[in-house]
Design an enzyme around this catalytic site. Structure first.
Site, short mmCIF file in Angstrom:
data_model
loop_
_atom_site.label_atom_id
_atom_site.label_comp_id
_atom_site.label_asym_id
_atom_site.label_seq_id
_atom_site.Cartn_x
_atom_site.Cartn_y
_atom_site.Cartn_z
N CYS A 1 39.11 -0.27 11.61
CA CYS A 1 39.31 -0.92 10.40
C CYS A 1 40.54 -0.63 9.67
O CYS A 1 41.92 -0.63 10.55
CB CYS A 1 38.20 0.21 9.96
SG CYS A 1 38.81 2.42 9.56
N CYS B 1 40.26 -4.93 7.98
CA CYS B 1 41.52 -5.32 8.28
C CYS B 1 41.98 -7.22 8.28
O CYS B 1 43.05 -6.33 8.59
CB CYS B 1 41.87 -4.32 9.70
SG CYS B 1 40.77 -5.00 11.01
N CYS C 1 44.34 -8.08 13.73
CA CYS C 1 43.64 -7.52 15.14
C CYS C 1 43.69 -8.74 15.57
O CYS C 1 43.74 -10.18 14.75
CB CYS C 1 42.10 -7.44 14.89
SG CYS C 1 41.69 -7.18 16.76
#
Length: 222
Positions: free
Chosen positions: A98, A172, A176
């Protein structure tokens, strides 16, 4: 000598630089022994230094930095070993990501660790981690028997993603990195940051249901 970040160095230090340097040297020596035949002492030393810098840049209390550095560097080196095929494990790895690594990802990691035990290796990280896990999150998880008192927010690093078999993101965005051969899930769950304990409980229960579903899927495939 170790390079200490200027931002952290501007704060009042709980430990003298000399003492801290000795502690980091000891950590590097211990991990070099642990990873003998896997990584060179120079690689281990670099990861210890990088891990310290990442944590120190957002730390509020420096007295725990050495132990947190040892834990974080160990996690990163273990993940790197798997990602590069230097070790061969049969346990699936799940990464929860997150933004702050202070709420949603910590809750999910706590539940999965409790439900799966040693059958799954669980990690969590944040794209923009803060200093501490949200107190209401710790309290809400304690209510259901999941202890997060030892948890701490960690930065998202490349080797952690590369080692994961399943990557679960929660708010997020594109932070990533995406690698082929991994399973990516996105859970649209509200951020508990700044929420009341009652609201955090609601978010906690939603994440618990998601984790229970994930566990059912994982163990079918294991």
């Amino acid at each position: 000598m170790w390079n200490h970040p200027s931002e952290a160095g501007s704060r009042a230090l709980d430990l003298s630089t000399a003492v801290l340097d000795r502690q980091l040297e000891q950590i590097a020596d211990q991990l070099a022994t642990r990873f003998t035949g896997v990584f060179s002492p120079a690689t281990v030393r670099r990861y210890v230094g990088e891990s310290f810098d990442m944590l120190a840049s957002r730390s509020r209390v420096r007295r725990f930095l050495p132990s947190l550095t040892a834990s974080f560097a160990t996690e990163r080196l273990t993940a790197l070993a798997k990602a590069e095929g230097r070790t061969h494990g049969t346990v699936s790895e799940v990464l929860f990501v997150c933004v702050r690594n202070a709420g949603r990802s910590q809750i999910a990691a706590g539940f999965l660790s409790q439900l799966a035990g040693d059958r799954v290796l669980v990690r969590s990280a944040g794209s923009l981690p803060v200093a501490l896990v949200d107190p209401n999150v710790v309290a809400a998880m304690d209510e259901v028997g999941v202890f997060l008192g030892a948890a701490y927010p960690k930065p998202l690093t490349d080797e952690i993603v590369r080692a994961a078999d399943v990557v679960v993101t929660m708010g997020c965005g594109d932070a990533c990195p995406v690698y082929a051969g991994k399973r990516y899930l996105d859970w649209p769950i509200e951020d508990p940051e700044g929420k009341s304990l009652m609201e955090v409980r609601r978010i906690r229960d939603q994440i618990q249901r998601q984790v229970q579903d994930l566990v059912a899927e994982l163990f079918v495939k294991l």
